[in-house]
Design an enzyme around this catalytic site. Structure first.
Site, PDB file in Angstrom:
ATOM      1  CG  ASP A 298      73.006  50.753  72.694  1.00  0.00           C
ATOM      2  OD1 ASP A 298      72.710  51.201  71.982  1.00  0.00           O
ATOM      3  OD2 ASP A 298      73.599  49.461  72.660  1.00  0.00           O
TER       4      ASP A 298
ATOM      5  CG  ASP B  33      72.545  47.777  67.369  1.00  0.00           C
ATOM      6  OD1 ASP B  33      71.519  48.596  67.057  1.00  0.00           O
ATOM      7  OD2 ASP B  33      72.550  47.163  68.541  1.00  0.00           O
TER       8      ASP B  33
ATOM      9  CG  ASN C  44     119.741  55.266  61.163  1.00  0.00           C
ATOM     10  OD1 ASN C  44     118.958  55.942  61.358  1.00  0.00           O
ATOM     11  ND2 ASN C  44     119.690  54.419  60.516  1.00  0.00           N
TER      12      ASN C  44
ATOM     13  CB  VAL D  36     121.291  53.923  55.074  1.00  0.00           C
ATOM     14  CG1 VAL D  36     120.589  52.969  56.106  1.00  0.00           C
ATOM     15  CG2 VAL D  36     121.693  53.470  53.650  1.00  0.00           C
ATOM     16  CB  ALA D  37     121.271  57.641  58.694  1.00  0.00           C
TER      17      ALA D  37
ATOM     18  CG  ASN E  75     116.723  60.928  60.361  1.00  0.00           C
ATOM     19  OD1 ASN E  75     117.535  60.337  61.094  1.00  0.00           O
ATOM     20  ND2 ASN E  75     115.551  60.523  59.766  1.00  0.00           N
TER      21      ASN E  75
ATOM     22  CD  GLU F 122     121.986  61.362  61.689  1.00  0.00           C
ATOM     23  OE1 GLU F 122     121.878  60.831  60.747  1.00  0.00           O
ATOM     24  OE2 GLU F 122     121.295  61.094  62.913  1.00  0.00           O
TER      25      GLU F 122
ATOM     26  CD  GLU G 103     114.803  52.826  56.066  1.00  0.00           C
ATOM     27  OE1 GLU G 103     115.113  54.134  55.780  1.00  0.00           O
ATOM     28  OE2 GLU G 103     115.419  52.300  57.020  1.00  0.00           O
TER      29      GLU G 103
ATOM     30  CG  ASP H 140      73.345  45.610  72.196  1.00  0.00           C
ATOM     31  OD1 ASP H 140      72.539  45.879  71.253  1.00  0.00           O
ATOM     32  OD2 ASP H 140      72.988  45.513  73.406  1.00  0.00           O
TER      33      ASP H 140
HETATM   34  P1  ATP Z   1      69.126  50.226  74.771  1.00  0.00           P
HETATM   35  O1  ATP Z   1      68.956  50.407  73.220  1.00  0.00           O
HETATM   36  O2  ATP Z   1      69.623  51.454  75.474  1.00  0.00           O
HETATM   37  O3  ATP Z   1      70.100  49.008  74.914  1.00  0.00           O
HETATM   38  P2  ATP Z   1      66.943  49.009  75.430  1.00  0.00           P
HETATM   39  O4  ATP Z   1      67.568  47.605  75.798  1.00  0.00           O
HETATM   40  O5  ATP Z   1      65.814  49.614  76.246  1.00  0.00           O
HETATM   41  O6  ATP Z   1      67.990  49.943  75.587  1.00  0.00           O
HETATM   42  P3  ATP Z   1      65.898  47.505  73.307  1.00  0.00           P
HETATM   43  O7  ATP Z   1      66.534  46.194  73.530  1.00  0.00           O
HETATM   44  O8  ATP Z   1      65.605  47.967  71.778  1.00  0.00           O
HETATM   45  O9  ATP Z   1      66.570  48.662  73.885  1.00  0.00           O
HETATM   46  O10 ATP Z   1      64.329  47.149  73.717  1.00  0.00           O
HETATM   47  C1  ATP Z   1      63.545  48.390  73.503  1.00  0.00           C
HETATM   48  C2  ATP Z   1      62.312  48.069  74.429  1.00  0.00           C
HETATM   49  O11 ATP Z   1      61.678  46.791  74.163  1.00  0.00           O
HETATM   50  C3  ATP Z   1      62.454  48.158  75.850  1.00  0.00           C
HETATM   51  O12 ATP Z   1      62.384  49.559  76.376  1.00  0.00           O
HETATM   52  C4  ATP Z   1      61.499  47.415  76.604  1.00  0.00           C
HETATM   53  O13 ATP Z   1      60.327  48.091  76.738  1.00  0.00           O
HETATM   54  C5  ATP Z   1      61.362  46.287  75.384  1.00  0.00           C
HETATM   55  N1  ATP Z   1      61.924  44.927  75.858  1.00  0.00           N
HETATM   56  C6  ATP Z   1      63.305  44.975  75.995  1.00  0.00           C
HETATM   57  N2  ATP Z   1      63.599  43.419  76.061  1.00  0.00           N
HETATM   58  C7  ATP Z   1      62.435  42.925  76.233  1.00  0.00           C
HETATM   59  C8  ATP Z   1      62.113  41.759  76.296  1.00  0.00           C
HETATM   60  N3  ATP Z   1      62.963  40.693  76.512  1.00  0.00           N
HETATM   61  N4  ATP Z   1      61.026  41.178  76.266  1.00  0.00           N
HETATM   62  C9  ATP Z   1      59.950  42.065  75.996  1.00  0.00           C
HETATM   63  N5  ATP Z   1      60.091  43.250  75.933  1.00  0.00           N
HETATM   64  C10 ATP Z   1      61.297  43.866  75.825  1.00  0.00           C
END
Ligand code: ATP
Length: 880
Positions: A330, A619, A709, A283-284, A681, A684, A288, A615
């Site tokens: 990013d 992605d 134990n 057991v000791a 262990n 022992e 487990e 994000d």
């Molecule tokens: P990361 O990928 O590092 O977050 P990011 O924000 O530049 O960078 P995306 O969001 O893919 O990447 O944007 C790509 C490109 O699109 C930007 O570099 C910008 O030129 C353009 N962009 C970003 N946001 C807008 C928006 N709200 N309206 C129009 N164009 C945009």
């Protein structure tokens, strides 16, 4: 009302009226309170969490423990009742400790899940708010955008290019385009109810506003929820490996126990005593509890990580974090602050900077376009909410007297093609007194490619494309994020399907350069990564020149290196060629999210262990493919969070590095626990196994074995979880994920130090016998306990001496060791325990001998560490 299934047949606004809500303001606070009381929480009531009784019962499931209790009862029936009682009490205590550990782990995990729970964006009292999705009620007005998980069943009220992935509910993998019109006809399968959005599905494009018509178990997902098996295996790879290892080790231990039993009986000992001894030892010594302890250490670690904004979604990631060898991050918001402001406007060859007096008409038109082609929303406090790029644009326009809400009165938005990271632009249509105008904003190349002329007040001129691109490049080289804005007039509103045609033949207005400074802590985190053998890589949708400038400032690119790969170059490489390039590329720019998965795969092909941030919706595949998918807690989408194993609550790169450091610390502590428990262990087993071979009587009684134990493994072992990170934890290379837990001499340590401990016990016993001291058994018992205390203090670090670490740097452990020492003294010196434990008060000399023996263990482990340090120093010298 919420019981009716025919929502898709009804008019949305009418339905909202029946729900007592104004779709433009949402519910009021008192309404919400009533409805929560009436409808309950918007939750799927899944399998009940395991009850404490079941958890307690679990602790007795172990076969060997049951055998032990049975044997103790049999021995009690024919022998001494005190023995039996004591054994049963210890076994129960053991179970209680196991139970408390499991309970704590469960609580920690439940708290993490609570934190990871989904949120929803609602309109309440006329204001847009983020609330936990569980707090939604029928009648709520929910706002959705690409990447959101639909939080309840919704009847859609208005939308723009809204598409939903309903595969979670219908199994259909093609996304569905939604509309808002009431539907006619009779039977509509879920997938055909195009004006509804169902809980659990995800928005992939565009945005929408919907009325909550069903929540929790009344939703379509709720109806199938009971069919879903949500009880997935929670054990981690390390736990599974330990469990498998434990099984093999059990066989060895059982074999040894059989030998001990047989030899003892042959030597004329009582078979019952020998059976109890052998079973107690089994057991000791059978580990487990190891997988359970690992859970506790991981769960406690995960709980600690939340305190520095790293939320673990999958427990196994805690143990694997330490293996990360590449962090692909990013740029915007993770490495930079995402606190943007416009720095410069360039239009028709002339620049204007915010703050300068009266912008020229062309700059005014640029600001007007920037404010109108923009989804930022006005908050009640007078600020702007939304994407930081867009809020910065509304801000600069507002400061120049072009206030977005006022502009919108004269130029109402009637159609839009929302931004997506692949097109890198967006377009909105406005009805103005001068007719229909479309504004497009986006990355300079993405917009300029669609432009045919240059806008000027009162007309158009020839577009000097190369010049404008050159100017954009120049701004980007300074680390600015550059956007281009264009416009086009229309006679008639085009159809929603004519995206390609709409975003062409544009008239360029100009460029806006926005500054987004690097996070102050990011440069230090990048340095930490590099010294920890982790390669930081930037993957961004932004311009290569902007990316390079920021990467240089952060130290991701050193001055000499200039290897930046763009999305276009990447697309031209085949997998083999990409595998070659990923070794040296540190910055990827203008990359589509879908290309990230190729980068991860190429790195993994080299055996790298990759953490990848993301994000957006697109992605998600890369986050899943990465060894550690990292999602943004603030700016990220639900889809990305679902696909990730780590969520950064502050969206900060430095938090990933801190999490890796914590992962390394926790893994080290798991190793320390295993080293400690298994060496004890082994000590022992050596003691009891070798005694008869050396002609000595049984050195320990079953109750002693069980006590050791219980007390030694339990208290100090767990206090190892509080052990601070080793010095230099971020100066050593990542641990290969396949590396055995027992590597770096651990096996040898367990066997050798165990043998030393056993040898010391037997030497003490032999001495007691030869010198006529009658307290041999108590002394062996004490040497084993104190020896383990000395051991645990010495193995607090794998390298550093205890003096260097400081006696007080793990106070819980020091407390546990002192408490164990006090308990052992009580067992020896308190008369009632003498009867229960069959011990005798030791004389000062006898106790001194026991302490000296424990000291030998301590010195041996310290000597081992000194040897390790000198070997590491030699290896370093050779390497350099
Ligand atoms: P990361 O990928 O590092 O977050 P990011 O924000 O530049 O960078 P995306 O969001 O893919 O990447 O944007 C790509 C490109 O699109 C930007 O570099 C910008 O030129 C353009 N962009 C970003 N946001 C807008 C928006 N709200 N309206 C129009 N164009 C945009």
């Amino acid at each position: 009302m919420t019981g009716s299934p025919g929502w898709h047949h009804r008019d949305a606004v009418e339905l909202a009226g029946e729900h007592g809500v104004d779709p433009t303001r949402g519910l009021g606070a008192s309404d919400v309170a009533h409805r929560i009381a009436r409808h309950g929480a918007n939750e799927l009531t899944g399998k009940e969490a395991s009850s404490w009784l079941a958890l307690l019962a679990d602790q007795f499931k172990d076969f060997m423990v049951l055998v032990l209790i049975a044997a103790a009862v049999v021995s009690g029936a024919i022998g001494e009742l005190v023995d039996t009682l004591a054994i049963v009490v210890i076994v129960v205590l053991n179970a209680v400790i196991g139970f408390v550990q499991a309970w704590r782990a469960d609580k920690a995990i439940a708290a993490l899940q609570q934190l990871a729970a989904a949120h929803a964006t609602v309109l309440r009292d006329g204001e847009v708010r983020q609330i936990p999705a569980a707090g939604l009620v029928p009648g709520d007005i929910v706002l959705l955008e690409a990447g959101n998980q639909v939080p309840a069943d919704l009847r859609l009220i208005d939308l723009a290019q809204f598409r939903v992935d309903e595969s979670a509910l219908t199994g259909e993998s093609v996304t569905v385009e939604k509309h808002t019109a009431p539907m006619t006809g009779v039977v509509h399968a879920l997938g055909d109810r195009l004006n509804m959005a169902f809980k659990g599905t995800t928005a992939t494009h565009g945005r929408a506003r919907g009325l909550v018509v069903a929540i929790g178990m009344s939703t379509e997902l709720g109806k199938v929820a009971r069919l879903l098996d949500r009880d997935t295996d929670r054990s981690t790879p390390l736990q599974r490996r330990l469990a498998a290892f434990g099984k093999r080790l059990s066989l060895v231990v059982i074999a040894i126990c059989v030998v001990i039993f047989t030899v003892g009986v042959l030597r004329g000992e009582s078979p019952l005593l020998m059976a109890l001894t052998a079973i107690s030892l089994a057991v000791a010594a059978i580990p487990e509890a190891l997988p359970a302890v690992v859970t506790v250490l991981l769960a406690l670690g995960a709980r600690k990580m939340v305190s520095f904004n790293a939320l673990i979604r999958r427990l196994p990631s805690v143990e694997t974090l330490g293996s990360v060898s590449f962090i692909c991050s990013d740029k915007t918001g993770t490495l930079t602050q995402n606190r943007m402001h416009a720095e410069v406007l360039l239009a028709d060859g002339e620049s204007w900077q915010p703050g300068e007096p009266s912008p020229k008409p062309v700059h005014q038109e640029l600001l007007r376009a920037a404010a109108l082609c923009n989804d930022a929303t006005h908050t009640l406090k007078g600020g702007w909410a939304g994407d930081p790029t867009e809020t910065a644009l509304t801000q600069v326009a507002g400061d120049a007297g072009l206030h977005k809400p006022t502009l919108e009165q004269d130029a109402q938005r009637i159609l839009e093609f929302p931004f997506d990271a692949e097109r890198k632009r967006m377009t909105t249509f406005h009805r103005t007194p001068d007719g229909l105008v479309a504004y497009t904003k986006g990355a300079p190349e993405a917009v300029l490619a669609q432009c045919t002329s240059q806008w000027q007040p009162g007309g158009e001129s020839r577009l000097r494309r190369a010049e404008v691109l050159g100017a954009a490049e120049k701004l980007a080289t300074q680390g600015l994020r550059v956007l281009a804005l264009a416009r086009r007039s229309y006679e008639q509103l085009p159809g929603t399907g004519e995206l390609e045609a709409v975003e062409s033949g544009l008239c360029l207005i100009g460029l806006i350069g926005l500054i987004d400074p690097p996070r102050p802590e990011a440069a230090a985190a990048v340095r930490d990564c590099i010294s920890a053998g982790i390669t930081p890589v930037m993957i961004t949708g932004d311009h290569p020149a902007t990316a390079r400038a920021i990467a240089q400032r952060l130290g991701i690119l050193s001055g000499a290196e200039s290897d930046v790969l763009t999305g276009v170059d990447l697309a031209a490489l085949n997998d083999a060629a990409l595998r070659e390039r990923v070794r040296t590329v540190r910055v990827y720019a203008r990359v589509d999210p879908l290309q990230k998965i190729r980068i991860v795969e190429a790195l993994q092909a080299h055996g790298e262990f990759v953490a990848m941030t993301g994000d957006g919706v697109n992605d998600a595949p890369a986050l899943k493919q990465a060894d550690i998918g990292v999602a943004m807690g603030r700016g990220g989408t639900d889809v990305a969070r679902e696909a990730s194993s780590l969520v950064l609550l502050d969206d900060n790169f430095a938090t990933i590095v801190a999490a890796v450091r914590e992962g390394r610390r926790i893994y080290d502590n798991i190793r320390k626990f295993v080293r400690y428990a298994m060496t004890g262990n082994s000590g022992e087993i050596w003691t009891i196994f070798l005694a008869p071979l050396m002609g000595l009587p049984i050195p320990l009684l079953p109750i002693h074995i069980l006590w050791i134990n219980l007390v030694t493994d339990g208290l100090p072992g767990l206090a190892l979880a509080a052990e601070p990170a080793e010095r230099g934890v971020m100066q050593r290379p990542p641990r290969p994920p396949s590396e055995s837990l027992f590597s770096h001499g651990m096996w040898q340590h367990i066997l050798a130090i165990g043998l030393l401990l056993g040898g010391l016990c037997l030497a003490v016993q032999a001495w007691a016998l030869s010198t006529g001291h009658s307290h041999g058994q108590t002394m062996v018992f004490t040497v084993l306990t104190l020896g383990q205390m000395a051991h645990v203090m010495a193995i607090r670090s794998e390298f550093d001496s205890l003096w260097r670490q400081g006696l007080l740097s793990n106070k819980p452990l020091l407390g546990a060791v002192l408490a164990t020492f006090a308990l052992q003294m009580a067992v020896i010196y308190v008369p009632v325990f003498n009867t229960v434990f069959k011990t005798a008060p030791l004389s000062a000399m006898e106790l001194g001998i026991c302490l000296a023996a424990a000291m030998v263990v301590f010195i041996a482990v310290e000597a081992e560490k000194t040897w390790r340090r000198s070997r590491a120093a030699t290896l370093n010298q050779v390497a350099s």
